[in-house]
Design a protein around this motif. Structure first.
Motif, PDB file in Angstrom:
ATOM      1  N   THR A 197       0.327  -1.534  -5.697  1.00  0.00           N
ATOM      2  CA  THR A 197      -0.684  -0.945  -6.559  1.00  0.00           C
ATOM      3  C   THR A 197      -0.233   0.479  -6.894  1.00  0.00           C
ATOM      4  O   THR A 197       0.907   0.858  -6.631  1.00  0.00           O
ATOM      5  CB  THR A 197      -2.061  -0.956  -5.871  1.00  0.00           C
ATOM      6  OG1 THR A 197      -3.050  -0.427  -6.770  1.00  0.00           O
ATOM      7  CG2 THR A 197      -2.064  -0.142  -4.588  1.00  0.00           C
ATOM      8  N   GLN A 198      -1.102   1.289  -7.489  1.00  0.00           N
ATOM      9  CA  GLN A 198      -0.715   2.647  -7.849  1.00  0.00           C
ATOM     10  C   GLN A 198      -0.407   3.464  -6.591  1.00  0.00           C
ATOM     11  O   GLN A 198      -1.116   3.384  -5.602  1.00  0.00           O
ATOM     12  CB  GLN A 198      -1.833   3.331  -8.641  1.00  0.00           C
ATOM     13  CG  GLN A 198      -2.018   2.798 -10.040  1.00  0.00           C
ATOM     14  CD  GLN A 198      -2.801   1.502 -10.089  1.00  0.00           C
ATOM     15  OE1 GLN A 198      -3.592   1.229  -9.190  1.00  0.00           O
ATOM     16  NE2 GLN A 198      -2.591   0.699 -11.113  1.00  0.00           N
ATOM     17  N   GLY A 199       0.687   4.222  -6.648  1.00  0.00           N
ATOM     18  CA  GLY A 199       1.076   5.032  -5.512  1.00  0.00           C
ATOM     19  C   GLY A 199       2.572   4.976  -5.285  1.00  0.00           C
ATOM     20  O   GLY A 199       3.341   4.516  -6.137  1.00  0.00           O
ATOM     21  N   LEU A 200       2.994   5.446  -4.111  1.00  0.00           N
ATOM     22  CA  LEU A 200       4.415   5.537  -3.776  1.00  0.00           C
ATOM     23  C   LEU A 200       4.764   4.551  -2.666  1.00  0.00           C
ATOM     24  O   LEU A 200       4.106   4.524  -1.621  1.00  0.00           O
ATOM     25  CB  LEU A 200       4.748   6.961  -3.319  1.00  0.00           C
ATOM     26  CG  LEU A 200       6.206   7.224  -2.934  1.00  0.00           C
ATOM     27  CD1 LEU A 200       7.114   7.106  -4.156  1.00  0.00           C
ATOM     28  CD2 LEU A 200       6.354   8.605  -2.304  1.00  0.00           C
TER      29      LEU A 200
ATOM     30  N   ALA B 287       4.767   9.758   4.214  1.00  0.00           N
ATOM     31  CA  ALA B 287       4.383  10.242   2.886  1.00  0.00           C
ATOM     32  C   ALA B 287       4.011   9.121   1.927  1.00  0.00           C
ATOM     33  O   ALA B 287       3.324   9.347   0.938  1.00  0.00           O
ATOM     34  CB  ALA B 287       5.511  11.067   2.285  1.00  0.00           C
ATOM     35  N   THR B 288       4.470   7.910   2.206  1.00  0.00           N
ATOM     36  CA  THR B 288       4.273   6.815   1.257  1.00  0.00           C
ATOM     37  C   THR B 288       2.921   6.127   1.437  1.00  0.00           C
ATOM     38  O   THR B 288       2.262   6.277   2.463  1.00  0.00           O
ATOM     39  CB  THR B 288       5.382   5.764   1.408  1.00  0.00           C
ATOM     40  OG1 THR B 288       5.358   5.267   2.757  1.00  0.00           O
ATOM     41  CG2 THR B 288       6.740   6.364   1.119  1.00  0.00           C
ATOM     42  N   ASP B 289       2.551   5.351   0.428  1.00  0.00           N
ATOM     43  CA  ASP B 289       1.343   4.520   0.513  1.00  0.00           C
ATOM     44  C   ASP B 289       1.637   3.175   1.148  1.00  0.00           C
ATOM     45  O   ASP B 289       0.725   2.502   1.628  1.00  0.00           O
ATOM     46  CB  ASP B 289       0.746   4.304  -0.883  1.00  0.00           C
ATOM     47  CG  ASP B 289       0.212   5.594  -1.476  1.00  0.00           C
ATOM     48  OD1 ASP B 289      -0.781   6.111  -0.957  1.00  0.00           O
ATOM     49  OD2 ASP B 289       0.815   6.094  -2.447  1.00  0.00           O
ATOM     50  N   GLY B 290       2.904   2.781   1.134  1.00  0.00           N
ATOM     51  CA  GLY B 290       3.262   1.501   1.714  1.00  0.00           C
ATOM     52  C   GLY B 290       4.769   1.388   1.854  1.00  0.00           C
ATOM     53  O   GLY B 290       5.532   2.072   1.153  1.00  0.00           O
ATOM     54  N   ASN B 291       5.190   0.544   2.791  1.00  0.00           N
ATOM     55  CA  ASN B 291       6.622   0.362   3.038  1.00  0.00           C
ATOM     56  C   ASN B 291       6.942  -1.126   3.163  1.00  0.00           C
ATOM     57  O   ASN B 291       6.144  -1.901   3.704  1.00  0.00           O
ATOM     58  CB  ASN B 291       7.041   1.083   4.325  1.00  0.00           C
ATOM     59  CG  ASN B 291       6.802   2.572   4.238  1.00  0.00           C
ATOM     60  OD1 ASN B 291       7.362   3.247   3.384  1.00  0.00           O
ATOM     61  ND2 ASN B 291       5.961   3.107   5.114  1.00  0.00           N
ATOM     62  N   PHE B 292       8.131  -1.488   2.665  1.00  0.00           N
ATOM     63  CA  PHE B 292       8.626  -2.851   2.768  1.00  0.00           C
ATOM     64  C   PHE B 292      10.018  -2.806   3.389  1.00  0.00           C
ATOM     65  O   PHE B 292      10.858  -2.009   2.972  1.00  0.00           O
ATOM     66  CB  PHE B 292       8.696  -3.516   1.391  1.00  0.00           C
ATOM     67  CG  PHE B 292       7.381  -3.520   0.653  1.00  0.00           C
ATOM     68  CD1 PHE B 292       6.454  -4.519   0.873  1.00  0.00           C
ATOM     69  CD2 PHE B 292       7.074  -2.503  -0.237  1.00  0.00           C
ATOM     70  CE1 PHE B 292       5.239  -4.516   0.210  1.00  0.00           C
ATOM     71  CE2 PHE B 292       5.861  -2.492  -0.913  1.00  0.00           C
ATOM     72  CZ  PHE B 292       4.936  -3.503  -0.681  1.00  0.00           C
TER      73      PHE B 292
ATOM     74  N   LEU C 109       6.578  12.961  -5.473  1.00  0.00           N
ATOM     75  CA  LEU C 109       6.578  11.698  -6.215  1.00  0.00           C
ATOM     76  C   LEU C 109       5.247  10.972  -6.062  1.00  0.00           C
ATOM     77  O   LEU C 109       4.777  10.313  -6.995  1.00  0.00           O
ATOM     78  CB  LEU C 109       7.716  10.808  -5.730  1.00  0.00           C
ATOM     79  CG  LEU C 109       9.133  11.227  -6.119  1.00  0.00           C
ATOM     80  CD1 LEU C 109      10.131  10.168  -5.671  1.00  0.00           C
ATOM     81  CD2 LEU C 109       9.238  11.449  -7.627  1.00  0.00           C
ATOM     82  N   LYS C 110       4.649  11.077  -4.886  1.00  0.00           N
ATOM     83  CA  LYS C 110       3.360  10.437  -4.658  1.00  0.00           C
ATOM     84  C   LYS C 110       2.292  11.039  -5.576  1.00  0.00           C
ATOM     85  O   LYS C 110       1.499  10.315  -6.194  1.00  0.00           O
ATOM     86  CB  LYS C 110       2.964  10.605  -3.194  1.00  0.00           C
ATOM     87  CG  LYS C 110       1.662   9.923  -2.802  1.00  0.00           C
ATOM     88  CD  LYS C 110       1.445  10.092  -1.315  1.00  0.00           C
ATOM     89  CE  LYS C 110       0.194   9.386  -0.841  1.00  0.00           C
ATOM     90  NZ  LYS C 110       0.026   9.514   0.634  1.00  0.00           N
ATOM     91  N   GLN C 111       2.286  12.346  -5.688  1.00  0.00           N
ATOM     92  CA  GLN C 111       1.329  13.014  -6.574  1.00  0.00           C
ATOM     93  C   GLN C 111       1.580  12.630  -8.022  1.00  0.00           C
ATOM     94  O   GLN C 111       0.641  12.471  -8.813  1.00  0.00           O
ATOM     95  CB  GLN C 111       1.416  14.525  -6.379  1.00  0.00           C
ATOM     96  CG  GLN C 111       0.917  14.988  -5.016  1.00  0.00           C
ATOM     97  CD  GLN C 111       1.199  16.444  -4.747  1.00  0.00           C
ATOM     98  OE1 GLN C 111       2.037  17.076  -5.413  1.00  0.00           O
ATOM     99  NE2 GLN C 111       0.511  17.019  -3.767  1.00  0.00           N
ATOM    100  N   LEU C 112       2.850  12.465  -8.389  1.00  0.00           N
ATOM    101  CA  LEU C 112       3.189  12.028  -9.744  1.00  0.00           C
ATOM    102  C   LEU C 112       2.647  10.633 -10.015  1.00  0.00           C
ATOM    103  O   LEU C 112       2.075  10.371 -11.077  1.00  0.00           O
ATOM    104  CB  LEU C 112       4.707  12.049  -9.920  1.00  0.00           C
ATOM    105  CG  LEU C 112       5.253  11.522 -11.247  1.00  0.00           C
ATOM    106  CD1 LEU C 112       4.846  12.442 -12.395  1.00  0.00           C
ATOM    107  CD2 LEU C 112       6.774  11.383 -11.193  1.00  0.00           C
ATOM    108  N   ALA C 113       2.816   9.726  -9.051  1.00  0.00           N
ATOM    109  CA  ALA C 113       2.313   8.351  -9.206  1.00  0.00           C
ATOM    110  C   ALA C 113       0.805   8.346  -9.377  1.00  0.00           C
ATOM    111  O   ALA C 113       0.260   7.627 -10.220  1.00  0.00           O
ATOM    112  CB  ALA C 113       2.719   7.512  -7.997  1.00  0.00           C
ATOM    113  N   TYR C 114       0.108   9.156  -8.597  1.00  0.00           N
ATOM    114  CA  TYR C 114      -1.350   9.236  -8.705  1.00  0.00           C
ATOM    115  C   TYR C 114      -1.759   9.820 -10.057  1.00  0.00           C
ATOM    116  O   TYR C 114      -2.703   9.347 -10.690  1.00  0.00           O
ATOM    117  CB  TYR C 114      -1.919  10.108  -7.583  1.00  0.00           C
ATOM    118  CG  TYR C 114      -1.930   9.448  -6.220  1.00  0.00           C
ATOM    119  CD1 TYR C 114      -1.513   8.137  -6.037  1.00  0.00           C
ATOM    120  CD2 TYR C 114      -2.358  10.147  -5.098  1.00  0.00           C
ATOM    121  CE1 TYR C 114      -1.524   7.538  -4.800  1.00  0.00           C
ATOM    122  CE2 TYR C 114      -2.384   9.554  -3.839  1.00  0.00           C
ATOM    123  CZ  TYR C 114      -1.970   8.251  -3.699  1.00  0.00           C
ATOM    124  OH  TYR C 114      -1.985   7.664  -2.466  1.00  0.00           O
TER     125      TYR C 114
END
Length: 347
Positions: free
Chosen positions: A30-33, A192-197, A154-159
């Motif tokens: 979804t939206q985010g980093l 810092a990320t919203d999710g990791n794979f 980058l996270k702030q940019l994505a938001y």
């Protein structure tokens, strides 16, 4: 003054209808980093390409639905010839909403502005893939502080742009029971990320792997996969976990009630009393308020206009049904089938 804190009260937050996050890959992105990490030659770039192709065409990926839109792939270690070879091998069609760039500026030195400019030119931009993350790093040395600071930008940019940014990253060769601990760099990356794979082969060179998924807006999952050399895509072998029931008794009752009543103004307690005409379920005022606030944005698609306003006697609920505003996509879907189940939480 510019240095004053901008605050909201708990009352303001609990009474504001926010636009819900949009999953561009159902249940995963979804939206985010986000970071997709894997060892070298594990074919993580093939997965990234498949994700971009699927979003650009609206096709499924990893067995999940996508929302169609523009995709931007920053393939910073490739050439146009190699990209062409991969696209041919994946039998990709010549589409115009999948874009590639071989060179990009670094974080804090122009990358953010480049993405913002691209977004202005492509309003339906859904995802930006950076392959690989290290190519846009400004700091050579990795520490918690430097990793966190760069990724937060980058996270702030994505938001700000309401998009997903997916960073392709490397894993260490050292083994660990937790695959996320194998990501190169400090724990500042995962923090810092919203999710990791984490894409980890079960045996080196086997073409079989597990995609470990975790994040703030996604449920933890382990997807068993194999790489199909005919289609050059990762194929999920285990079925996604069944979704929880989306039936919401409160929203069902409100939907039935307001379609007949057309307009209602009153307190949550007064609305609960009115709802007894359409359901025998015991409903509490705080549950009504919570469900309306959390789903107010989506309710508009079904002709239900909702406001939660303060008057001299407290806060009142205003509901109005406008049949002309009901979505006309041709689907025979009830309001409760289309809205999330929030029966396990409280306001």
């Amino acid at each position: 003054m510019s240095n004053m804190l901008q605050t909201k009260t708990a009352e303001e937050i609990l009474s504001t209808v926010f636009k819900p996050k949009e999953f561009i890959i159902d249940g995963l992105l979804t939206q985010g980093l986000y970071v997709l990490a894997g060892a070298q030659k594990v074919r993580k770039s093939w997965l990234a390409m498949d994700i971009c192709l699927s979003i650009a065409t609206g096709a499924t990926v990893l067995g999940r639905d996508t929302i169609q839109g523009t995709a931007l792939y920053l393939c910073l270690e490739d050439s146009h010839r190699r990209l062409q070879d991969r696209l041919f091998q994946m039998n990709a069609k010549p589409i115009e909403n999948l874009h590639f760039a071989l060179v990009a500026d670094k974080i804090g030195s122009g990358l953010e502005e480049q993405v913002e400019t691209f977004k202005k030119e492509h309003e339906d931009l859904k995802i930006v893939v950076v392959d690989v993350m290290q190519m846009v790093r400004s700091n050579v040395e990795s520490s918690y502080g430097s990793d966190y600071a760069e990724l937060i930008a980058l996270k702030q940019l994505a938001y700000r742009l309401n998009i997903c940014i997916l960073l392709i990253h490397h894993m260490r060769k050292s083994k660990d029971d937790n695959p996320f601990n194998m990501m190169t760099g400090s724990t500042g990356i995962g923090g810092a990320t919203d999710g990791n794979f984490a894409l980890k082969e079960t045996k080196c060179g086997s073409g079989k792997a597990i995609l470990y998924c975790q994040g703030r807006d996604i449920e933890y999952a382990e997807l068993r996969m194999h790489f199909d050399t005919d289609t050059m895509r990762w194929i999920v072998e285990n079925e996604p976990a069944p979704q929880k029931s989306r039936d919401n008794v409160v929203l069902s009752a409100i939907y039935l009630f307001i379609r007949e009543r057309i307009h209602f103004e009153g307190t949550a307690t007064e609305l609960v009393t009115e709802l007894k005409s359409v359901t025998e379920e015991v409903i509490y005022p705080n549950r009504v308020t919570r469900d309306l606030v959390q789903n107010g944005y989506e309710l508009n698609k079904y002709g239900i206009e909702f406001k939660y306003e303060r008057v001299h006697k407290g806060r009142i609920i205003i509901l109005h049904y406008n049949g002309e505003r009901v979505g006309s996509d041709g689907r025979n879907v009830t309001v409760t089938q289309a809205l999330p189940d929030s029966s396990q939480t409280s306001i």
